[in-house]
Design an enzyme around this catalytic site. Structure first.
Site, mmCIF file in Angstrom:
data_model
loop_
_atom_site.group_PDB
_atom_site.id
_atom_site.type_symbol
_atom_site.label_atom_id
_atom_site.label_comp_id
_atom_site.label_asym_id
_atom_site.label_seq_id
_atom_site.Cartn_x
_atom_site.Cartn_y
_atom_site.Cartn_z
ATOM 1 N N ARG A 52 0.846 -1.199 0.000
ATOM 2 C CA ARG A 52 0.000 0.000 0.000
ATOM 3 C C ARG A 52 0.878 1.245 0.000
ATOM 4 O O ARG A 52 1.366 1.672 1.043
ATOM 5 C CB ARG A 52 -0.930 -0.010 1.204
ATOM 6 N N ASP A 54 2.170 5.160 -0.297
ATOM 7 C CA ASP A 54 1.728 6.434 0.264
ATOM 8 C C ASP A 54 1.312 7.418 -0.819
ATOM 9 O O ASP A 54 1.580 7.210 -2.003
ATOM 10 C CB ASP A 54 2.866 7.060 1.075
ATOM 11 N N TYR A 115 11.932 -1.300 -4.504
ATOM 12 C CA TYR A 115 11.660 0.105 -4.798
ATOM 13 C C TYR A 115 12.886 0.756 -5.420
ATOM 14 O O TYR A 115 14.024 0.292 -5.240
ATOM 15 C CB TYR A 115 11.319 0.866 -3.522
ATOM 16 N N ARG A 203 11.834 6.082 2.453
ATOM 17 C CA ARG A 203 12.118 7.513 2.337
ATOM 18 C C ARG A 203 12.971 8.022 3.493
ATOM 19 O O ARG A 203 13.759 8.967 3.333
ATOM 20 C CB ARG A 203 10.812 8.297 2.229
#
Length: 283
Positions: A52, A54, A115, A203
Site C-alpha cells: 500500500r 503512500d 523500490y 524515504r
C-alpha cells in the site's frame, strides 16, 4: 470463485496513496470502480494489494488480486484488459489480468518488494520532463560514501529508527539490497529491496543517506541511528515523488501455500492501522 491477478502501474502524483479514503482520490478506488463498471456489477469488487503505497508514490510493478464469481470471470476474461484500458484514467494502467494459481495472495505470497528512489544533485535542478519522478538535492552527493553507509544497513534489523511507529506493529524487516548508482544522465538511483517495508522506511533511509552523501554526516552514522532504535531528528523523510515500487517477487506456484502461512505467522504482531492489513501507507 476465481482469484484473478492484476499487474498494474500508476503515476502517484494525483493520488492520495493506494488505499481507499473518504473524499480523496486513491488508486484502489479508481481500479475497483472501473472493474465494477466494465463487468456491470452492482457490488464493488475488493482488491488486495502487494504494497500500500503512500500519497505521491509511484508504481511500475504493483500487483493486486480480486476474487470473482466463476461465471463473471468466464464472461469477461477475454475482454477485461481492453475494457479497463478504456475506462481507467491515464495515470493508472492495468497491464496484465490473469487467473492466479492456487493459494496465490498478492500480499501474503510476496517474498520481496523492490523500490527505486531517484534524485539529482545537478546545480541547475531537475530535468523538467522528470520533475514528477526525481528529487532535486541542492548539494553535491558522494556516491561512494552513500554506498558505504548503505552496506552497513543490510540484513535483518529492527528498523524502528526509520519507521513511523504504529501501535501493535513490528518494525523488524530484512533489508536484502540497498545500493546507489549514478546513471548516464547524472541522476542517482537507489535500489531498495526487502521482504517488506514499514511506514516511511524507504524515504527515511534515503534521507539519511543523502545527509551522508552531502557531507553532513559520516558513512557510519545511519547504522548508529539504526542501532539506537529511536527516531533521530536529523533523519528527514524525503518527498514521495522520487519513489517508485518497481517489482514484487513471488515464489514458485507449489510454494505459495507455505509462504502464505509463514507470512501470516511472521506478521502476527502487525495488527491495527499500521499492520500488514492496515490502512496506512508503506513507504
Amino acid at each position: 470463485m476465481v482469484r484473478v491477478r492484476l499487474d498494474l502501474a500508476y503515476d502517484g502524483r494525483e493520488f492520495s496513496g493506494w488505499a481507499r479514503q473518504r473524499v480523496r482520490r486513491t488508486v484502489q478506488e479508481e481500479i475497483e470502480e472501473a472493474l465494477r463498471v466494465v463487468m456491470r456489477r452492482e457490488e464493488t469488487p475488493e482488491l488486495t494489494v502487494a504494497g500500500r503505497t503512500d500519497a505521491g508514490v509511484h508504481a511500475r510493478g504493483q500487483v493486486a488480486h480480486v476474487d470473482l464469481p466463476d461465471d463473471v470471470w468466464a464472461e469477461h476474461a477475454d475482454h477485461l484488459l481492453r475494457r479497463l484500458a478504456g475506462r481507467l484514467p491515464m495515470d493508472v494502467r492495468v497491464f496484465r489480468v490473469s487467473e492466479a494459481p492456487a493459494h496465490f495472495d498478492a500480499r501474503f505470497s510476496a517474498i520481496w518488494r523492490r523500490y527505486a528512489y531517484r534524485v539529482t544533485d545537478h546545480p541547475g535542478g531537475v530535468d523538467p520532463l522528470q520533475r514528477g519522478h526525481v528529487l532535486w538535492h541542492n548539494w553535491p552527493l558522494d556516491l561512494d560514501a552513500m554506498n558505504e553507509a548503505a552496506g552497513n544497513l543490510l540484513g535483518e534489523h529492527d528498523f524502528a529508527a526509520y519507521c513511523k511507529k504504529r501501535e501493535g506493529a513490528t518494525t523488524i524487516r530484512t533489508l536484502q539490497r540497498l545500493e546507489w548508482v549514478r546513471r548516464a544522465d547524472g541522476v542517482l538511483e537507489a535500489t531498495v529491496k526487502a521482504d517488506a517495508f514499514c511506514h516511511n522506511m524507504v524515504r527515511a533511509l534515503v534521507g539519511a543517506m543523502l545527509f551522508v552523501g552531502d557531507g553532513h554526516r559520516p558513512p557510519e552514522w545511519p547504522a548508529k541511528v539504526l542501532a539506537a532504535g529511536v527516531r533521530d531528528s536529523a533523519v528527514h523523510v524525503v518527498r514521495p515523488h522520487g519513489l517508485t515500487l518497481e517489482e514484487v517477487g513471488y515464489p514458485a506456484d507449489d510454494e505459495l501455500e507455505a509462504r502464505n502461512l509463514a507470512s501470516r505467522n511472521k506478521r502476527s504482531l502487525m495488527v491495527g492501522p499500521g499492520g500488514a492489513g492496515g490502512a496506512a501507507g508503506c513507504c
